[in-house]
Design an enzyme around this catalytic site. Structure first.
Site, short mmCIF file in Angstrom:
data_model
loop_
_atom_site.label_atom_id
_atom_site.label_comp_id
_atom_site.label_asym_id
_atom_site.label_seq_id
_atom_site.Cartn_x
_atom_site.Cartn_y
_atom_site.Cartn_z
N CYS A 135 -10.88 0.75 -3.73
CA CYS A 135 -12.46 0.28 -3.29
C CYS A 135 -12.52 -0.99 -3.99
O CYS A 135 -12.15 -0.84 -5.28
CB CYS A 135 -13.28 1.31 -3.43
SG CYS A 135 -15.17 0.58 -3.30
N CYS A 139 -16.40 6.88 -1.35
CA CYS A 139 -17.63 6.30 -2.27
C CYS A 139 -18.83 5.85 -1.83
O CYS A 139 -19.89 5.72 -2.81
CB CYS A 139 -16.77 5.45 -3.22
SG CYS A 139 -16.35 3.85 -2.42
N CYS A 159 4.63 -13.29 -19.65
CA CYS A 159 4.19 -12.00 -20.54
C CYS A 159 5.59 -10.87 -20.52
O CYS A 159 6.61 -11.40 -19.63
CB CYS A 159 2.94 -11.30 -20.36
SG CYS A 159 3.15 -10.56 -18.71
N CYS A 163 12.51 -0.10 -7.43
CA CYS A 163 11.82 1.18 -7.35
C CYS A 163 10.25 0.93 -7.92
O CYS A 163 9.55 1.77 -8.01
CB CYS A 163 12.49 2.07 -8.38
SG CYS A 163 12.59 1.34 -10.17
N CYS A 195 19.93 3.21 3.56
CA CYS A 195 21.17 3.17 4.90
C CYS A 195 21.69 1.70 4.06
O CYS A 195 21.14 0.75 3.88
CB CYS A 195 20.57 2.90 5.96
SG CYS A 195 21.59 2.49 7.37
#
Length: 707
Positions: A520, A497, A657, A665, A568
């Site tokens: 960024c 950017c 909230c 996950c 594992c």
């Protein structure tokens, strides 16, 4: 007696009958043409205004003629007579005037007026039958009148011998001319001392001089000058044949002859300089074909130019430019500072001062003069008329300039050549055009070579920059996080950017980020940057331990977001894999253990059936395992906990909230709807999930900011 300028003069040749027909106070005579050459004669009607009547009994308007004649043996001797040819069969002179002492004025296209200079200042008005005849007559009479006035001071009387004063003036003039010659020789020889002495001598004499370079200093080759003519409302382009040694005044005179632009209205600009009349074209850089000059035309009112002055100057210029007259062309009124002159007196030379007495030669010269005068502005008409000759080339659609067939753009205004123009098949370029084509090819070759060199330099610079992990800032900037002033090279320029920050701020952003993709940090009131830091930028900014931790965080997120992943079963092992249909055992590369993908556990030394039986037996006897399982089921049933919609583990909301994230996950969950917050495409996808705040509607009446 006959009427002459300023009084009555005797005129021989009257018969007694003719004299008896005239009034006692007025005399008439027969025209004496034995020694006079008639230049022009026209029919007129007369209106007389004065103290003496001007009439002839029995004479009508159709019988009156104006006649202009001259004496071939006397320079400037012109006579203007009024003739009557009614009834008698012979022309009778009613009035005769010396042209040098009368005033002649054009009142209207068909009405002229003659007045006497000396008292009693009688006036006679002449009315012509048609405008063309009146214009031709005015051209001849006005030109002859100026010639008579010019020669008059020289013919006041017989030349007297030079007196002492004239002899002295002659000697002074001779010495001045000799000094000028010596000054010229000294300057050519480079003798500064002698030149200074001669110049001082001329200065003491207050001599009036005109100094200009010799014509031998310039190229004596005619060139084509491209002239852009402009006025307050329009513009066009013309080509003029000139010599480099020509002065601006001569160029003005040439444009006056060819196009009718009076020198007073002409303003020349060459090489961004306003031209003066005395300087040559070569001094402004005009040396070769194609050089450009700009001609700006003023209005007649601004130049103080009247129609009468314009007509007189046109007549003089046309007569003087004719080869049949064989006279040098005197300049038109001098202009100062490239502007109009305040003087109205100008020299004129119209007709030859003396004609040969031979009848054949006289008739030939008179016919040539009449043919020249009878033409209505011949040079102007030819110059302004369209050129009918077929010229090879294409006409510019913008400025109408005729360009060479092979030229791609207009030579004057650079407009592109028309697309439908086809170069003639048998056309052969001249030497100048061949040189231009060769120069264009060379310019294209040099341009392509420079462009290729620039591309190689840019590529080398990009390769060098790409080899660097961090790009330094090329100019001073402010860090948008800590607001420190960063000098060139002190900050880091992000590749994605081009935002610039200091190293410490970027390092803190990386270490505090919980996502594998570090965004960024640029933010303002209207814009939030969506670009991310590259992997090599992160590696160069943080220590090795933090870099490994960032890599592991990325692997953990990838594992949790992968639907077919398996971790594992060894405690604290970081290894994991992705399910495959044909693979039932996962050999962990971290702990070197063999994981059974069917049982989702490690049971080395036992097959799957043996392991499941052993597990069921241990669950019956393990009371702690039973209590833990029962507690989790109770929390789910009471609504205090829920199963993750992605991986199925039990998650619980403690406070705050309604937004929470699965610890395994990392799926964002809406607590009040017991489902995913976003659609299958992840954050921002409102095609699925709870769709909170879509169309300004909450996902559930009891929603407490799940977004």
């Amino acid at each position: 007696m006959s009427l002459s300028s300023g009084g009555w003069t005797p005129t021989p040749g009257f018969t007694p009958d003719q004299s008896a027909a005239l009034p006692t106070h007025y005399g008439a005579s027969q025209s004496q043409l034995g020694c006079q050459t008639v230049l022009m004669s026209v029919r007129v009607s007369v209106c007389h205004s004065g103290i003496r009547p001007l009439c002839l009994p029995g004479a009508g308007d159709e019988s009156l003629r104006l006649q202009l004649s001259m004496d071939p043996g006397k320079s400037g001797e012109f006579r203007l007579s009024l003739q009557d040819s009614s009834g008698t069969g012979r022309s009778v002179t009613i009035a005769e005037f010396d042209l040098g002492t009368v005033n002649y004025e054009v009142k209207s296209p068909k009405c002229h007026e003659l007045s006497l200079v000396a008292p009693p200042h009688d006036r006679i008005s002449f009315n012509f039958r048609c405008e063309q005849e009146a214009q031709e007559w005015a051209t001849v009479v006005l030109s002859s009148l100026r010639e008579a006035q010019r020669v008059a001071p020289q013919d006041n009387g017989p030349q007297r011998p030079l007196d002492g004063l004239n002899l002295q003036n002659t000697m002074i003039l001779q010495r001045t001319e000799e000094t000028c010659i010596e000054l010229t020789r000294a300057i050519e020889a480079g003798d500064m001392q002698a030149a200074s002495a001669f110049a001082a001598t001329l200065a003491r004499q207050h001599a009036t001089l005109k100094i200009q370079p010799s014509a031998g200093e310039y190229e004596d080759t005619e060139i084509s000058l491209a002239v852009v003519v402009e006025d307050s409302s329009s513009s066009c382009c013309v080509t003029v044949k000139v010599f480099p040694h020509m002065t601006t005044a001569a160029l003005k005179q040439q444009m006056f002859l060819e196009y009718g632009f009076h020198p007073r209205v002409q303003r020349w600009v060459i090489g961004q300089c306003l031209c003066t009349d005395q300087r040559s074209l070569a001094s402004y850089g005009v040396h070769q074909d194609g050089d450009t000059a700009f001609l700006y035309l003023l209005s007649a009112r601004h130049a103080r130019l009247t129609l009468q002055v314009l007509q007189q100057d046109q007549e003089s210029a046309l007569l003087l430019s004719s080869p049949s007259l064989s006279l040098p062309t005197p300049p038109l009124p001098a202009t100062s500072a490239n502007g109009p002159s305040s003087l109205d007196q100008r020299p004129y030379t119209t007709l030859p001062p003396r004609l040969h007495t031979s009848s054949s030669t006289e008739r030939r010269n008179i016919s040539e003069i009449k043919d020249l005068i009878n033409l209505e502005m011949p040079q102007l008409n030819e110059a302004l008329s369209p050129n009918t000759a077929s010229t090879q080339g294409w006409s510019c659609p913008s400025c109408t300039y005729i360009n060479k067939p092979t030229r791609p753009g207009c030579e004057i205004c650079s407009t592109n050549r028309p697309e439908n123009y086809i170069i003639p098949g048998g056309y052969r370029p001249d030497q100048l055009e061949l040189r231009r084509i060769q120069q264009e090819k060379e310019a294209i070759r040099q341009y392509q070579q420079a462009r290729e060199e620039e591309r190689r330099e840019n590529f080398a610079r990009l390769v060098m920059m790409d080899s660097q992990d961090l790009l330094p800032n090329p100019e001073p900037v402010d860090c948008r996080i800590c607001y420190m002033d960063l000098q060139p090279g002190e900050g880091v320029l992000l590749r994605e950017c081009l935002h610039c920050f200091c190293r410490e701020c970027l390092r803190s952003v990386i270490m505090l980020s919980e996502e594998p993709e570090v965004s960024c940090p640029y933010r303002d009131d209207t814009y939030s940057c969506a670009c991310s830091l590259q992997e090599r930028e992160i590696r160069a900014l943080v220590p090795a331990e933090e870099y490994e931790r960032w890599l592991q965080r990325g692997l953990s997120v990838a594992e949790s977001r992968c639907e077919g992943s398996y971790h594992c079963a060894t405690p604290d092992c970081l290894g994991w894999c992705v399910y495959e249909d044909t693979v039932n055992v996962f050999h962990c590369p971290v702990c070197r253990k063999h994981n059974c993908l069917i049982c989702k556990s490690i049971h080395e030394g036992m097959n799957c059936k043996q392991y499941q039986d052993d597990l069921a037996a241990r669950a019956i006897n393990d009371s702690a395992a039973r209590r833990t399982t029962q507690l989790l089921k109770t929390l789910v049933q009471s609504g205090e906990a829920m199963h993750c919609p992605q991986c199925g583990i039990i998650v619980q909301k403690r406070d705050g909230c309604d937004w929470l994230r699965c610890t395994v996950c990392h799926t964002e969950i809406c607590w009040v709807t017991r489902g995913p917050r976003w659609g299958p495409k992840g954050p921002g996808d409102t095609s699925g999930g709870c769709r909170c705040n879509v169309n300004n509607q909450k996902c559930h009446p009891k929603c407490q900011n799940c977004h």
